[in-house]
Design an enzyme around this catalytic site. Sequence first.
Site, PDB file in Angstrom:
ATOM      1  N   GLY A   1      19.101  12.771  33.777  1.00  0.00           N
ATOM      2  CA  GLY A   1      19.331  14.173  33.503  1.00  0.00           C
ATOM      3  C   GLY A   1      19.565  14.852  34.844  1.00  0.00           C
ATOM      4  O   GLY A   1      19.681  14.164  35.866  1.00  0.00           O
TER       5      GLY A   1
ATOM      6  N   ALA B   1      14.286   9.757  30.988  1.00  0.00           N
ATOM      7  CA  ALA B   1      15.699   9.388  31.024  1.00  0.00           C
ATOM      8  C   ALA B   1      16.414  10.179  32.107  1.00  0.00           C
ATOM      9  O   ALA B   1      15.862  11.119  32.682  1.00  0.00           O
ATOM     10  CB  ALA B   1      16.342   9.667  29.663  1.00  0.00           C
TER      11      ALA B   1
ATOM     12  N   HIS C   1       7.634  15.456  36.874  1.00  0.00           N
ATOM     13  CA  HIS C   1       8.360  16.701  36.667  1.00  0.00           C
ATOM     14  C   HIS C   1       7.517  17.902  37.083  1.00  0.00           C
ATOM     15  O   HIS C   1       8.009  18.832  37.694  1.00  0.00           O
ATOM     16  CB  HIS C   1       8.755  16.812  35.195  1.00  0.00           C
TER      17      HIS C   1
END
Lengths: 135, 135
Positions: free
Chosen positions: A75, A73, A11
């Site tokens: 998203g 997860a 991320h």
Amino acid sequence: MGRKGMLLVGHGSKLPYNKELIETTAGIIAKKTDEYLVKPGFMSLNTPTVEDQLEAFRKEDIEMLVVVPLFLAKGVHINKDIPELLGLPEGGRHGTFQLNGKTVPLVYASPIGSDPLLAELMLKNASDAIAELKS
Amino acid sequence: MGRKGMLLVGHGSKLPYNKELIETTAGIIAKKTDEYLVKPGFMSLNTPTVEDQLEAFRKEDIEMLVVVPLFLAKGVHINKDIPELLGLPEGGRHGTFQLNGKTVPLVYASPIGSDPLLAELMLKNASDAIAELKS
């Protein structure tokens, strides 16, 4: 058979911990297996970016590129942002990747998700914390 | 020896995936071992909240409460927000927890972090995606 490329996508974060996690995990994978040439890349805030690493993989002799998101997860990032960077349609899992002079398959793996290995990791973290209390 | 409580803490999300991940993982842990009474709780956006589940644990017969954050890495939530909810100082790992009529140790475990099991999970996700391409 040549090696596969693995782009391990993080991320990214203003704090150092996400980058450390992704880079250390890429290192562990690289030590563990010769099957993949592993490069870590970040969606935002850190470098090298996903785009940087896609460019770097175009110069490598790989037979396939597997993009593995180190996210907990699904998203918006998993479903939309990363596929966009890979030239996949939303929800797309397979495409192609252009190397210098050849086209190879591109595969987009799932994020961590619920898996017995994740449950095992949680139990390990719990035991480690209890052991630390007792020591 | 009685059972330990495990509060599995999730970030929470407007999308359903984080909640699903935390609840499914709590279920896998509960099936895997009798050592812990497992309850999932969320820091924000979903219920039951961490506070709800702390209250629920006060009514249980446990000899210790272990709080395990299902987060990828350290950050503001891990270092500051969750300790605050647990009555721990920033960076604190051990405290006490008040049940109805007795005080038991409270232990705050680490987030996922870089671990060989995480690397293994990434390799599994890569293999699964490749197998799906070939099927």
